[in-house]
Write a protein that holds these residues in place. Sequence first.
Motif, PDB file in Angstrom:
ATOM      1  N   PRO A  62       0.910  -1.388  -0.001  1.00  0.00           N
ATOM      2  CA  PRO A  62       0.205   0.033  -0.055  1.00  0.00           C
ATOM      3  C   PRO A  62       0.852   1.148  -0.109  1.00  0.00           C
ATOM      4  N   CYS A  78       7.761   1.137   4.799  1.00  0.00           N
ATOM      5  CA  CYS A  78       7.022   0.111   5.107  1.00  0.00           C
ATOM      6  C   CYS A  78       6.058   0.106   6.426  1.00  0.00           C
ATOM      7  N   GLY A  82       2.298  -6.462   6.873  1.00  0.00           N
ATOM      8  CA  GLY A  82       2.655  -7.900   6.768  1.00  0.00           C
ATOM      9  C   GLY A  82       1.969  -8.369   5.733  1.00  0.00           C
TER      10      GLY A  82
HETATM   11  S1  SF4 Z   1       4.776  -4.944   5.293  1.00  0.00           S
HETATM   12 FE1  SF4 Z   1       5.107  -5.537   3.078  1.00  0.00          FE
HETATM   13  S2  SF4 Z   1       3.120  -5.058   2.065  1.00  0.00           S
HETATM   14 FE2  SF4 Z   1       3.091  -3.981   4.021  1.00  0.00          FE
HETATM   15  S3  SF4 Z   1       3.885  -1.918   3.745  1.00  0.00           S
HETATM   16 FE3  SF4 Z   1       5.768  -3.279   4.357  1.00  0.00          FE
HETATM   17  S4  SF4 Z   1       6.641  -3.835   2.482  1.00  0.00           S
HETATM   18 FE4  SF4 Z   1       4.566  -3.135   1.795  1.00  0.00          FE
END
Ligand code: SF4
Length: 263
Positions: A62, A78, A82
Motif C-alpha cells: 500500500p 513500510c 505484513g
Molecule cells: S509489510 Fe510488506 S506490504 Fe506491508 S507496507 Fe511493508 S512492504 Fe508493503
Amino acid sequence: MTYNKLAWIKQHNMLNSLRILHHQGKQYISDLTTAKAAGIFRGRPIISLKEVDIKELVTLCPTRAINSTPIQIDLGRCTFCGECAIAFPDKIKFTKDYKLSSNDRNRLIVEEGNDIPITLDTDKIRKEIRHMFHGSLKLRQVSAGGDNSCEWELNASGNVNFDIGRFGIEFVASPRHADGIVITGPITQNMAEPLQLCYDAVPDPKMIILAGIDAISGGIYEGSKALNRSFIDKYSIDLYIPGNPVHPLSFINGIIQMIGIQS
Ligand code: SF4
C-alpha cells in the motif's frame, strides 16, 4: 485502638504489599539491548532469493515500499502491515529484530538475499552529538500531524518497563531546554511553521530525529497536498527510526547507538 491492634494492621498491610510485589514480578526490562519483543511485533524483514511474481508482490504494497530488480523493502516507507509476508510466505519473513534505526537513509533499505542487521554509519555521526549528549540528552517531541500512535510509544519509552531515563534521556516541555527534536507524523501544512519555530528555539548544537515512517517518508500520506515536508529537505537528519508506530525498543536502541552508549 490498642497499640497491639495498630501494629497488627501495619504488619498485615506490609505483608499485602509484599505479596502484590511478588505477584507482579520484575516490571522493568533489565537489558534493553537484548530484550525480546513480545506479541505479534514485526521487525526487520528477511527477503529470500526465491522467484515470485514480482509485479504482484510490488503492487500489493500500500505504500510503494517494495522495489523490484533486486527486490527491496524500504523500511522508511513500510507500514509493517505484513501483507507481503502473508501473500508470499516463502519470499518475505518479518523477524522480531527491533534495531531498525540508522543515520543513513539508504541503510533502511533491505535487499533480497541479505540478512544483515541495520546499523548506524558511525563516521557520519556529528562529533558534538557523542561528545555533548552521551550522558544527558533532552528531547522535545513535535507531533507534526501525527495520529498519536508513535506519540504513545515514545511516551511508553519512559514508563517503568522501558525506563529510557536510566540513560539520562528524557522528553522536556520547552524547546529551550532541549538538545534536539523528535518529529512524528507526516508534517502537515498546518504544522510546518510550528515545527520550524520549535526547531529554531532549540539552542545549538541540536539534532533532528525522525520517528516512524510518517515522519521519514510521509507514510501512507506521501505525496499528499496536505503535507509540507520542506523542513526535511532543508536540514540533515541525525537519526531515522522506522516503525508504524515506532516500538519503544527501536526508539531507545536507535538513540543509545547514536549517542554512543551502545555501539
Ligand atoms: S509489510 Fe510488506 S506490504 Fe506491508 S507496507 Fe511493508 S512492504 Fe508493503
